[in-house]
Design a protein around this motif. Structure first.
Motif, PDB file in Angstrom:
ATOM      1  N   MET A   1     -21.335 112.287  90.944  1.00  0.00           N
ATOM      2  CA  MET A   1     -20.050 112.026  90.308  1.00  0.00           C
ATOM      3  C   MET A   1     -19.646 110.580  90.535  1.00  0.00           C
ATOM      4  SD  MET A   1     -17.558 114.587  89.113  1.00  0.00           S
ATOM      5  CE  MET A   1     -17.936 116.292  89.359  1.00  0.00           C
ATOM      6  N   THR A   2     -19.074 109.997  89.530  1.00  0.00           N
ATOM      7  CA  THR A   2     -18.629 108.612  89.621  1.00  0.00           C
ATOM      8  C   THR A   2     -17.197 108.559  90.137  1.00  0.00           C
ATOM      9  OG1 THR A   2     -17.734 108.572  87.384  1.00  0.00           O
ATOM     10  CG2 THR A   2     -20.056 107.974  87.630  1.00  0.00           C
ATOM     11  N   ALA A   3     -16.750 107.340  90.374  1.00  0.00           N
ATOM     12  CA  ALA A   3     -15.372 107.149  90.827  1.00  0.00           C
ATOM     13  C   ALA A   3     -14.376 107.675  89.793  1.00  0.00           C
ATOM     14  CB  ALA A   3     -15.122 105.667  91.112  1.00  0.00           C
ATOM     15  N   ARG A   4     -14.796 107.686  88.531  1.00  0.00           N
ATOM     16  CA  ARG A   4     -13.908 108.185  87.471  1.00  0.00           C
ATOM     17  C   ARG A   4     -14.004 109.695  87.308  1.00  0.00           C
ATOM     18  NH1 ARG A   4     -15.249 104.204  82.603  1.00  0.00           N
ATOM     19  NH2 ARG A   4     -17.325 104.353  83.466  1.00  0.00           N
ATOM     20  N   GLY A   5     -14.748 110.350  88.197  1.00  0.00           N
ATOM     21  CA  GLY A   5     -14.824 111.802  88.171  1.00  0.00           C
ATOM     22  C   GLY A   5     -15.772 112.375  87.136  1.00  0.00           C
ATOM     23  N   ARG A   6     -16.578 111.547  86.525  1.00  0.00           N
ATOM     24  CA  ARG A   6     -17.532 112.038  85.530  1.00  0.00           C
ATOM     25  C   ARG A   6     -18.899 112.227  86.166  1.00  0.00           C
ATOM     26  NH1 ARG A   6     -17.349 108.534  80.237  1.00  0.00           N
ATOM     27  NH2 ARG A   6     -17.928 106.910  81.697  1.00  0.00           N
ATOM     28  N   LYS A   7     -19.630 113.202  85.682  1.00  0.00           N
ATOM     29  CA  LYS A   7     -21.005 113.393  86.137  1.00  0.00           C
ATOM     30  C   LYS A   7     -21.874 112.289  85.562  1.00  0.00           C
ATOM     31  CE  LYS A   7     -20.809 118.167  87.287  1.00  0.00           C
ATOM     32  NZ  LYS A   7     -21.595 119.360  87.460  1.00  0.00           N
ATOM     33  N   VAL A   8     -22.992 112.037  86.260  1.00  0.00           N
ATOM     34  CA  VAL A   8     -23.914 110.970  85.861  1.00  0.00           C
ATOM     35  C   VAL A   8     -25.141 111.596  85.221  1.00  0.00           C
ATOM     36  CG1 VAL A   8     -25.295 109.016  86.650  1.00  0.00           C
ATOM     37  CG2 VAL A   8     -23.081 109.503  87.737  1.00  0.00           C
ATOM     38  N   LEU A   9     -25.468 111.114  84.033  1.00  0.00           N
ATOM     39  CA  LEU A   9     -26.643 111.545  83.288  1.00  0.00           C
ATOM     40  C   LEU A   9     -27.613 110.378  83.228  1.00  0.00           C
ATOM     41  CD1 LEU A   9     -28.261 113.422  81.418  1.00  0.00           C
ATOM     42  CD2 LEU A   9     -26.800 112.657  79.532  1.00  0.00           C
ATOM     43  N   ALA A  10     -28.756 110.522  83.893  1.00  0.00           N
ATOM     44  CA  ALA A  10     -29.802 109.499  83.868  1.00  0.00           C
ATOM     45  C   ALA A  10     -30.815 109.859  82.796  1.00  0.00           C
ATOM     46  CB  ALA A  10     -30.480 109.396  85.229  1.00  0.00           C
ATOM     47  N   VAL A  11     -31.265 108.844  82.066  1.00  0.00           N
ATOM     48  CA  VAL A  11     -32.165 109.032  80.940  1.00  0.00           C
ATOM     49  C   VAL A  11     -33.348 108.086  81.088  1.00  0.00           C
ATOM     50  CG1 VAL A  11     -32.346 108.959  78.424  1.00  0.00           C
ATOM     51  CG2 VAL A  11     -30.188 109.637  79.481  1.00  0.00           C
ATOM     52  N   ASP A  12     -34.537 108.616  80.935  1.00  0.00           N
ATOM     53  CA  ASP A  12     -35.759 107.829  80.967  1.00  0.00           C
ATOM     54  C   ASP A  12     -35.911 107.063  79.656  1.00  0.00           C
ATOM     55  OD1 ASP A  12     -38.336 106.972  81.876  1.00  0.00           O
ATOM     56  OD2 ASP A  12     -39.273 108.610  80.767  1.00  0.00           O
ATOM     57  N   LEU A  13     -36.766 106.049  79.667  1.00  0.00           N
ATOM     58  CA  LEU A  13     -37.024 105.282  78.447  1.00  0.00           C
ATOM     59  C   LEU A  13     -38.233 105.831  77.687  1.00  0.00           C
ATOM     60  CD1 LEU A  13     -34.963 103.274  79.699  1.00  0.00           C
ATOM     61  CD2 LEU A  13     -36.375 101.476  78.772  1.00  0.00           C
ATOM     62  N   ASP A  14     -39.433 105.516  78.161  1.00  0.00           N
ATOM     63  CA  ASP A  14     -40.652 105.845  77.410  1.00  0.00           C
ATOM     64  C   ASP A  14     -40.775 107.331  77.134  1.00  0.00           C
ATOM     65  OD1 ASP A  14     -41.574 103.189  77.279  1.00  0.00           O
ATOM     66  OD2 ASP A  14     -42.375 103.332  79.310  1.00  0.00           O
ATOM     67  N   GLU A  15     -40.896 107.653  75.874  1.00  0.00           N
ATOM     68  CA  GLU A  15     -41.089 108.997  75.350  1.00  0.00           C
ATOM     69  C   GLU A  15     -39.869 109.896  75.503  1.00  0.00           C
ATOM     70  OE1 GLU A  15     -45.069 110.616  75.898  1.00  0.00           O
ATOM     71  OE2 GLU A  15     -45.618 108.680  76.775  1.00  0.00           O
ATOM     72  N   VAL A  16     -38.730 109.300  75.886  1.00  0.00           N
ATOM     73  CA  VAL A  16     -37.478 110.050  75.938  1.00  0.00           C
ATOM     74  C   VAL A  16     -36.456 109.360  75.034  1.00  0.00           C
ATOM     75  CG1 VAL A  16     -35.601 110.910  77.395  1.00  0.00           C
ATOM     76  CG2 VAL A  16     -37.957 110.972  78.238  1.00  0.00           C
ATOM     77  N   SER A  17     -36.042 108.161  75.381  1.00  0.00           N
ATOM     78  CA  SER A  17     -35.144 107.408  74.494  1.00  0.00           C
ATOM     79  C   SER A  17     -35.906 106.396  73.645  1.00  0.00           C
ATOM     80  CB  SER A  17     -34.039 106.713  75.306  1.00  0.00           C
ATOM     81  OG  SER A  17     -34.598 105.888  76.299  1.00  0.00           O
ATOM     82  N   ALA A  18     -37.086 106.011  74.090  1.00  0.00           N
ATOM     83  CA  ALA A  18     -37.928 105.047  73.366  1.00  0.00           C
ATOM     84  C   ALA A  18     -39.194 105.750  72.887  1.00  0.00           C
ATOM     85  CB  ALA A  18     -38.296 103.880  74.281  1.00  0.00           C
ATOM     86  N   ASP A  19     -39.469 105.651  71.597  1.00  0.00           N
ATOM     87  CA  ASP A  19     -40.656 106.298  71.029  1.00  0.00           C
ATOM     88  C   ASP A  19     -41.882 105.402  71.217  1.00  0.00           C
ATOM     89  OD1 ASP A  19     -42.449 107.892  69.728  1.00  0.00           O
ATOM     90  OD2 ASP A  19     -41.336 107.985  67.836  1.00  0.00           O
ATOM     91  N   THR A  20     -42.276 105.255  72.466  1.00  0.00           N
ATOM     92  CA  THR A  20     -43.408 104.405  72.818  1.00  0.00           C
ATOM     93  C   THR A  20     -44.703 104.925  72.216  1.00  0.00           C
ATOM     94  OG1 THR A  20     -42.240 103.980  74.878  1.00  0.00           O
ATOM     95  CG2 THR A  20     -44.514 103.240  74.770  1.00  0.00           C
TER      96      THR A  20
END
Length: 179
Positions: A1-20
């Motif tokens: 959780m961040t200081a603003r009370g939101r959960k943190v979503l981590a995202v990978d690059l290659d083959e997840v957000s980037a179509d490598t």
């Protein structure tokens, strides 16, 4: 959780957000004059789907300056992440130490592809065990095994037999998962 009370979503690059993979398949055809299809790499790494004499070259392109600069964004990733950024702190976590030459290119790619995520939300790491987030969307089970939060496996050609983590087959699935 961040200081603003939101959960943190981590995202990978290659083959997840980037179509490598799309870029690597185009590169293979340009280098060798023959197409390598997604069907041909289903269930294995690209290096294992090519003749042995081409394996080193197929992997070497990942270490070329500029290769990571113009990789296409995965379908729906930008739209879904922009929507999720209203409820989550989004960070991009990439095992960039696997290909350190790509660090600058990946930074610029993130700036252009996801301008709504500040660069303070970029994590260039060697191991995802050091990523402190509530969730990690990644295509590599190796990264999810060491991640301390909730790991979500993004569908990729090389992880089709993996069944230890919840699987998301597209960015539409990601959106539904967090709805």
């Amino acid at each position: 959780m961040t200081a603003r009370g939101r959960k943190v979503l981590a995202v990978d690059l290659d083959e997840v957000s980037a179509d490598t993979v799309a870029k690597r398949l185009r590169r293979y055809e340009a280098d060798h004059g023959e197409a390598l299809s997604r069907a041909a790499i289903h269930g294995r790494q690209i290096r294992d789907a090519v003749p042995p004499g081409r394996r080193v070259q197929v992997e070497a392109c990942l270490d070329e300056p500029g290769f990571s600069r113009d990789v296409p964004v995965m379908a729906d990733a930008r739209r879904v992440l922009r929507d999720l950024a209203e409820r989550f702190e989004i960070v991009f976590a990439t095992s960039a130490m696997d290909h350190p030459v790509s660090l600058h290119d990946r930074y610029l790619w993130l700036q252009e592809s996801f301008p709504f995520v500040p660069d303070r939300g970029y994590v260039f790491c060697g191991s995802k065990q050091f990523v402190h987030a509530d969730y990690l969307i990644d295509d590599n089970p190796r990264n999810l095994e060491v991640f301390p939060g909730r790991g979500l496996l993004f569908d990729a050609h090389h992880n089709v037999a993996e069944d230890r983590f919840p699987r998301l087959s597209s960015w539409r699935d990601v959106h539904r998962y967090f709805a």
